[in-house]
Design an enzyme around this catalytic site. Structure first.
Site, PDB file in Angstrom:
ATOM      1  N   SER A   1       0.835  -1.197   0.000  1.00  0.00           N
ATOM      2  CA  SER A   1       0.000   0.000   0.000  1.00  0.00           C
ATOM      3  C   SER A   1       0.879   1.259   0.000  1.00  0.00           C
ATOM      4  CB  SER A   1      -0.954  -0.033   1.193  1.00  0.00           C
ATOM      5  OG  SER A   1      -1.879   1.031   1.138  1.00  0.00           O
TER       6      SER A   1
ATOM      7  N   HIS B   1      -8.374   1.234  -0.686  1.00  0.00           N
ATOM      8  CA  HIS B   1      -8.234   0.291  -1.807  1.00  0.00           C
ATOM      9  C   HIS B   1      -9.572  -0.290  -2.255  1.00  0.00           C
ATOM     10  CE1 HIS B   1      -3.960   0.736  -1.471  1.00  0.00           C
ATOM     11  NE2 HIS B   1      -4.031   0.427  -0.176  1.00  0.00           N
TER      12      HIS B   1
END
Length: 310
Positions: free
Chosen positions: A97, A200
């Site tokens: 991430s 996400h």
């Protein structure tokens, strides 16, 4: 084959930077980077409480700065094209991430200042997007992967992180997450995560639009170290493509399972996880058996990490 990995949001804990400030020059580095991100990074990493550093706009710059500072303390150059004598150079780099920004610096795609400018905007944009709708995330541990994914889809959620080693994180609205928790997949354990929103997932689309405007002023370089993408675990050789993937990733699932599969395919034998380490090496111990791992948590871990990298 040696890989350096950078953790994502959630790895931070109150006071984790405190022992690192004893390393000469590290506090000065963080002070300079504080000017770039508009935060007192030293205070965030030493005296701030858990709620303060849970804020997405704080956590993301803090993690990238901490990872870069630890890499430099380790002896890994923040500009791999500089060719510093005696520098430690991994064969592969990857980040989970927001950790992808840290990895992009170690691969030479971005300068530290570019990465910190981008993470400042990323954190603020994702925090703003998270405020539009009440959303969250739940970790699913265990169960049969196909059954878990089917259950996530049934409840209108997104598998935001497919981490491998029996761990998937679902993201979506709080209402749908509550329904999911009331009807969990067989043989799976569900743990609500203390995060500000459903990262996400499609809920982050407004942040993607903002970041695309921000990166228009950044000219990336092509990686000088093999660099993995969270999108599919692929090694990306073009800096512009990696930057585009990094931006799109904000609203799309992280495939850390695919990244670890690529590590296995390329014969990775050792992994060092940058500060605040532990999460990714924990996954590797279950999914990459036989790979030596070192997680940087305190400066006492530096010697062990150097030994692995050398």
């Amino acid at each position: 084959m040696l890989v350096i990995v950078a953790p994502g949001q959630g790895a931070q804990t109150p006071g984790f930077l405190t022992p690192w400030l004893e390393i000469p020059g590290l506090a000065d580095r963080l002070s300079a980077w504080s000017e770039v991100v508009g935060l007192d990074l030293i205070a965030c990493g030493t005296t701030a409480d858990a709620d303060a550093i849970r804020d997405t706009a704080v956590a993301q710059p803090l993690l990238v700065a901490a990872g870069l500072a630890a890499a430099e303390a380790l002896g890994v150059p923040l500009d791999p094209s500089a060719g510093a004598e005696g520098a430690l150079r991994p064969g592969l780099v990857a980040g989970h991430s927001v950790g992808e920004l840290t990895a992009a610096v170690l691969a030479g795609v971005l300068t530290p200042e570019q990465a910190l400018t981008l993470v400042r905007e990323r954190g603020q944009a994702m925090a703003k997007a998270a405020g539009v709708t009440e959303t969250g995330m739940v970790a699913v541990l265990g169960g049969v992967e196909d059954d878990v994914l089917a259950a996530i889809d049934k409840h209108g959620l997104t598998p935001a992180n497919i981490n491998g080693a029996g761990q998937i994180v679902a993201g979506g609205t709080l209402e749908r997450l509550a329904e999911f928790r009331a009807e969990p997949p067989a043989r799976a354990r569900l743990i609500p995560l203390s995060v500000a929103g459903a990262f996400h997932t499609s809920h982050m689309a407004p942040a993607v639009d903002h970041l695309r405007e921000v990166v228009a002023s950044i000219t990336p370089r092509d990686p000088s170290v093999a660099l993995l993408s969270n999108a599919d675990g692929a090694v990306v050789a073009d800096g512009g493509e990696f930057l585009e993937r990094l931006i799109n990733q904000v609203a799309n699932p992280v495939r850390w399972d695919a990244c670890m599969a690529t590590m296995a395919d390329r014969g990775v034998t050792a992994m060092v996880e940058l500060l605040p380490g532990g999460t990714l090496t924990g996954l590797a111990k279950r999914a990459l058996r036989g790979v030596a791992t070192v997680a940087l948590k305190t400066p006492d871990d530096l010697d062990a990490a150097r030994a692995v990298l050398q």
